[in-house]
Write an enzyme that holds these catalytic residues in place. Structure first.
Site, PDB file in Angstrom:
ATOM      1  N   HIS A 102     -54.299   5.404 -31.067  1.00  0.00           N
ATOM      2  CA  HIS A 102     -53.121   6.260 -30.991  1.00  0.00           C
ATOM      3  C   HIS A 102     -52.120   5.852 -32.071  1.00  0.00           C
ATOM      4  O   HIS A 102     -52.147   4.737 -32.569  1.00  0.00           O
ATOM      5  CB  HIS A 102     -52.468   6.213 -29.603  1.00  0.00           C
ATOM      6  CG  HIS A 102     -52.033   4.863 -29.147  1.00  0.00           C
ATOM      7  ND1 HIS A 102     -52.901   3.875 -28.738  1.00  0.00           N
ATOM      8  CD2 HIS A 102     -50.791   4.334 -29.027  1.00  0.00           C
ATOM      9  CE1 HIS A 102     -52.221   2.796 -28.381  1.00  0.00           C
ATOM     10  NE2 HIS A 102     -50.942   3.048 -28.561  1.00  0.00           N
ATOM     11  N   HIS A 104     -47.986   5.974 -33.178  1.00  0.00           N
ATOM     12  CA  HIS A 104     -46.602   6.065 -32.720  1.00  0.00           C
ATOM     13  C   HIS A 104     -45.758   6.705 -33.812  1.00  0.00           C
ATOM     14  O   HIS A 104     -45.764   6.234 -34.951  1.00  0.00           O
ATOM     15  CB  HIS A 104     -46.021   4.665 -32.461  1.00  0.00           C
ATOM     16  CG  HIS A 104     -46.688   3.899 -31.386  1.00  0.00           C
ATOM     17  ND1 HIS A 104     -46.132   3.755 -30.133  1.00  0.00           N
ATOM     18  CD2 HIS A 104     -47.864   3.209 -31.367  1.00  0.00           C
ATOM     19  CE1 HIS A 104     -46.936   3.009 -29.387  1.00  0.00           C
ATOM     20  NE2 HIS A 104     -47.991   2.668 -30.116  1.00  0.00           N
TER      21      HIS A 104
END
Length: 138
Positions: A102, A104
């Site tokens: 993932h 950010h």
């Protein structure tokens, strides 16, 4: 170490857990970080299963990076941030706490320090409003 599909982001991608969704398509899910480092902290979670950048399929990375850029632009516009920090952690010693790749997108505001990574939980109503604002800017 190998990918474990029981991680929290895997569960969110399968609809087993709720999230403050901003956007989703066949490539990725975009959602608000519930433990934000700043107002508007957003996560882009590729659907392709990988532990992190180190084991990700290059085609999956190529598919998701334009979305990361779009989300960064939208988060900056929606929040009025002065800049954007992009972060991505690989393995626990580097700060990774959820072992599904993932990215950010962290809005940065002049003179406002960032909170600690995975610090305090944000207000759900605020996250819902921010998700709508960022979605509208996409």
């Amino acid at each position: 170490m190998s990918y474990d599909p029981s991680n929290i982001f895997g569960k969110i991608l399968r609809g087993e857990l709720p999230a403050h969704k901003v956007y989703e398509d066949e490539t990725a899910l975009v959602m608000m970080d519930i433990f934000p480092q700043s107002r508007g902290h957003t996560l882009i979670i590729p659907r392709a299963p990988s532990r992190n950048l180190l084991d990700a399929d290059p085609a999956a990375l190529a598919g998701v990076m334009p979305l990361v850029q779009r989300v960064a632009r939208a988060a900056k516009a929606a929040t009025g941030a002065d800049g954007i920090r992009l972060a991505q952690f690989n393995e626990a010693p580097a700060g990774q706490t959820v072992f599904h790749l993932h990215f950010h997108v962290i809005p940065v505001y002049e003179g406002v320090p960032l909170a600690a990574h995975a610090g305090g939980k944000a207000d759900d109503a605020d996250l819902s409003e921010l998700a709508k604002a960022i979605a509208a800017a996409l």
